[in-house]
Design a protein around this motif. Structure first.
Motif, short mmCIF file in Angstrom:
data_model
loop_
_atom_site.label_atom_id
_atom_site.label_comp_id
_atom_site.label_asym_id
_atom_site.label_seq_id
_atom_site.Cartn_x
_atom_site.Cartn_y
_atom_site.Cartn_z
N GLN A 1 0.84 -1.19 0.00
CA GLN A 1 0.00 0.00 0.00
C GLN A 1 0.88 1.25 0.00
O GLN A 1 1.94 1.29 0.63
N VAL A 2 0.43 2.26 -0.70
CA VAL A 2 1.15 3.53 -0.74
C VAL A 2 1.19 4.11 0.67
O VAL A 2 0.16 4.20 1.36
N ALA A 3 2.38 4.52 1.11
CA ALA A 3 2.58 5.03 2.47
C ALA A 3 3.44 6.28 2.43
O ALA A 3 4.34 6.41 1.58
N ALA A 4 3.19 7.20 3.35
CA ALA A 4 3.95 8.44 3.42
C ALA A 4 4.20 8.83 4.87
O ALA A 4 3.36 8.61 5.73
N LYS A 5 5.37 9.41 5.12
CA LYS A 5 5.65 9.98 6.44
C LYS A 5 4.94 11.32 6.59
O LYS A 5 4.56 11.70 7.71
N ASN A 6 4.79 12.04 5.49
CA ASN A 6 4.12 13.34 5.51
C ASN A 6 3.10 13.43 4.40
O ASN A 6 3.33 12.93 3.29
N VAL A 7 1.97 14.06 4.71
CA VAL A 7 1.00 14.43 3.68
C VAL A 7 0.77 15.93 3.81
O VAL A 7 0.43 16.43 4.89
N VAL A 8 0.98 16.65 2.71
CA VAL A 8 0.76 18.10 2.69
C VAL A 8 -0.38 18.37 1.72
O VAL A 8 -0.30 18.00 0.54
N VAL A 9 -1.43 19.00 2.21
CA VAL A 9 -2.55 19.40 1.37
C VAL A 9 -2.45 20.90 1.13
O VAL A 9 -2.54 21.69 2.07
#
Length: 363
Positions: free
Chosen positions: A265-273
């Motif tokens: 699954q796609v994973a991220a430490k940070n998500v910026v909107v």
């Protein structure tokens, strides 16, 4: 008389022997001094931080850090998924395209997969996103003004036509056109290593990100685009740069876990909107208005999610070659968690952000 003579001779001999012994100087024992050994102290290890993730590597350990970045326009429709190597990208931008859909613009640098795809056509916002990263920009065709803007950045523009002699692009037999175009990323990076510099850092990173030190606890978020819904839920993931499982945001798209090729699954430490106003003045005869995020010499609200926390801030960008900068509401540099980042470029007012906090925040 004979006995007396023998006694006298004996005494004389003893006296002579004693005299000889007294005359001999004692010989000191011979000793050899131990050689002086100088022990050089062990040199302190030198670590180098990847400019787009903040992950530190022992100097000389990660050869990709001395190489140019590779960016690519990647399909994000049902037919284009699963994509290749999204979790290897340092940064992934989710950009609005026509008819309410999105496409992806990942930037690979500190990790370079063997292959990347499926590659699709360029869009108007792409030039101002990839410009600060230098390196190679890969796409498959597009409208003339969009390609012209991409070439104006000075990056190496790479597509099937420019790479015909290099044999870096290929069609994947298990996919249908136009979702079957892939390229050999490592080979492409090596081809242009001497022509392009390493990317410049944009975002800043810290072991204790700003969202953790100044924000509130959150468990998820969603961005509802006109024809697509992106959801990020708090969980854990195994990242390539760290041994243990780490706190991560896990992506779901249109109600289905967003997985890359191979099943992760796609994973991220940070998500910026980023809340971004879009220019709709370019109209295609077939597809209608093609949105362009207005990034250059602009600013707006940024919603930052790191390590299970949320912080509201702002984004700003100068000229096309300048990086996007994040700041807190008080104007300080907003630092992300060390690791990869996904940027959702939400077009306002057509898209809607919803944030799920761990506990209700009282004013």
């Amino acid at each position: 008389m004979r006995s007396l003579k023998i006694l006298v001779l004996t005494l004389v001999g003893l006296l002579a022997l004693t005299s000889c012994q007294a005359a001999v100087e004692p010989v000191p024992a011979i000793t050899s001094a131990a050689p002086q050994v100088t022990v050089e102290p062990e040199p302190e290890p030198v670590y180098v931080a990847a400019p787009l993730t903040g992950v530190e590597y022992l100097e000389g350990e990660n050869l990709y850090l001395a190489m140019p970045a590779v960016s690519a326009k990647i399909d994000n429709t049902y037919s284009g998924r699963p994509q290749l190597a999204l979790n290897d990208a340092d940064i992934v931008y989710v950009t609005r395209v026509e008819v309410g859909l999105t496409r992806l613009l990942p930037v690979w640098h500190s990790r370079m997969p063997e292959a990347i795809g499926p590659v699709r056509s360029v869009r108007p916002v792409d030039a101002s996103i990839v410009d600060p990263f230098h390196g190679v920009f890969a796409f498959s065709g597009g409208q003339a003004p969009f390609k012209t803007a991409a070439k104006a950045t000075g990056l190496v523009i790479s597509d099937e036509d420019t790479e015909m002699k290099n044999e870096t692009y290929y069609r994947e037999s298990t996919r249908k056109a136009p979702w079957n175009l892939y390229f050999s990323a490592q080979k492409l990076q090596e081809l242009y290593a001497a022509e392009q510099p390493v990317p410049q850092a944009g975002f800043e990173f810290d072991a204790i990100p700003s969202a953790v030190s100044q924000g509130v606890s959150a468990k998820g978020l969603s961005v509802k685009y006109p024809q697509l819904k992106s959801v990020w839920d708090l969980g854990t993931a195994k990242f390539a740069w760290a041994e243990p499982l780490q706190t991560a945001w896990l992506r779901t798209q249109d109600g289905t876990p967003h997985t890359q090729f191979g099943g992760d699954q796609v994973a991220a430490k940070n998500v910026v909107v980023m809340e971004v106003v879009h220019d709709l003045s370019f109209v295609d005869p077939k597809y209608g208005a093609i949105p362009k995020a207005k990034l250059v010499n602009n600013e707006g609200i940024a919603h930052v999610f790191s390590d299970g926390y949320y912080l509201k801030g702002s984004w700003s960008k100068g000229e096309s070659e300048d990086p996007i900068v994040l700041a807190t509401e008080s104007g300080e540099v907003l630092k992300l968690a060390i690791g990869n980042t996904w940027v959702e470029m939400m077009d306002v007012p057509k898209s809607v952000l919803k944030i799920s906090l761990t506990e209700a925040v009282t004013e």
